[in-house]
Design an enzyme around this catalytic site. Structure first.
Site, short mmCIF file in Angstrom:
data_model
loop_
_atom_site.label_atom_id
_atom_site.label_comp_id
_atom_site.label_asym_id
_atom_site.label_seq_id
_atom_site.Cartn_x
_atom_site.Cartn_y
_atom_site.Cartn_z
N SER A 143 0.86 -1.18 0.00
CA SER A 143 0.00 0.00 0.00
C SER A 143 0.89 1.23 0.00
O SER A 143 2.08 1.16 0.37
CB SER A 143 -0.87 0.00 1.26
OG SER A 143 -1.45 1.27 1.50
N TYR A 176 -2.43 -1.25 10.37
CA TYR A 176 -2.38 -1.40 8.92
C TYR A 176 -1.05 -0.87 8.37
O TYR A 176 -0.37 -1.55 7.59
CB TYR A 176 -3.55 -0.66 8.28
CG TYR A 176 -3.64 -0.82 6.79
CD1 TYR A 176 -4.29 -1.92 6.22
CD2 TYR A 176 -3.09 0.13 5.93
CE1 TYR A 176 -4.38 -2.06 4.84
CE2 TYR A 176 -3.18 -0.01 4.56
CZ TYR A 176 -3.82 -1.11 4.02
OH TYR A 176 -3.90 -1.25 2.65
#
Length: 261
Positions: A145, A158
């Site tokens: 990401s 995350y």
């Protein structure tokens, strides 16, 4: 399209929806053989299977929790049993949920780290083990990401998982490059997937996100699938150990776009 992907066997975790679904369908268009992993009985992997077949590929589905060793081993074994081998492993399964860091229960941390980071490790390990034992110059693609480099308040678990994936991928790439095994990351930015549907349905939230993207629009899953197909192909034969950001420029300090700073 990449002719060398025809007939290749690719396993994709978390492939019942979102990016995983788009990648499965893209590899179907490449006439590959796709193992579609899914987690929940609430999902319908057979719909994805039908779309892969309609696109020109072959497909099987296998349920499994990527945080469990035996389930991940079974994903790889399903590829071997059904299609005779494994060429490409895509570790895509992932979770996110917003929680203030000082209030985050350990169970939330463990769940996200377990799925995003440990799951990617287990998938990489099992695929690479098979590649090494069978002298296959295989390919591992991990889904990272932009938040492997961009801090994300309320999502410390995350961001930590994606930062971990970055160094894990680089380490595996260095370790197994002599055997011809390539390991890379894809780093998506803001993508129009089901996990983001509620946010992007709000015009203000959507506009706020778009303001952080120099190209000015939210990406589509198919744009990430195209990156995966390229990385898996011979066109990327000299590429290993990178994160390929597909983010519309989000990682390029968009606040400086107008010459400020």
């Amino acid at each position: 399209m990449y002719p060398d992907l025809k007939g290749k066997v690719v396993a994709i975790t978390g492939a019942a929806s979102g990016l995983g679904k788009a990648m499965a369908i893209r590899f179907g268009k490449e006439q590959a053989k796709v193992v579609i992993n899914y987690y929940s009985n609430k999902q319908d992997p057979n719909e994805v299977k039908e779309e892969v077949i309609k696109a020109g590929g072959e497909a099987v589905v296998v349920q499994g929790d990527v945080t469990k060793e035996e389930d991940v081993k079974n994903i790889v074994q399903t590829a071997i049993k059904e299609f005779g081998t494994l060429d490409i492993m895509i570790n895509n399964a992932g979770l996110e949920n917003p929680v203030p860091s000082h209030e985050m229960p350990l169970k939330d941390w463990d769940k996200v780290i377990g799925t995003n980071l440990t799951g990617a490790f287990l998938g990489s390990r099992e695929a690479i083990k098979y590649f090494v034992e069978n002298d296959i110059k295989g390919n591992v693609i991990n889904m990272s990401s932009v938040h492997e480099v961009i801090p994300w308040p309320l999502f410390v678990h995350y961001a930590a998982s994606k930062g971990g994936i970055k160094l894990m991928t680089e380490t595996l790439a260095l370790e197994y490059a002599p055997k011809g095994i390539r390991v890379n990351n894809i780093g998506p930015g803001a993508i129009n997937t089901p996990i983001n549907a509620e946010k992007f349905a709000d015009p203000k939230q959507k506009a706020d996100v778009e303001s952080m993207i120099p190209m000015g629009y939210i990406g589509e899953p198919e744009e990430i699938a195209a990156v995966a197909a390229w990385l898996a192909s011979k066109e990327a034969s000299y590429v290993t150990g990178i994160t390929l950001f597909a983010d519309g420029g989000m990682t390029q300090y968009p606040s400086f776009q107008a010459g400020r700073g």
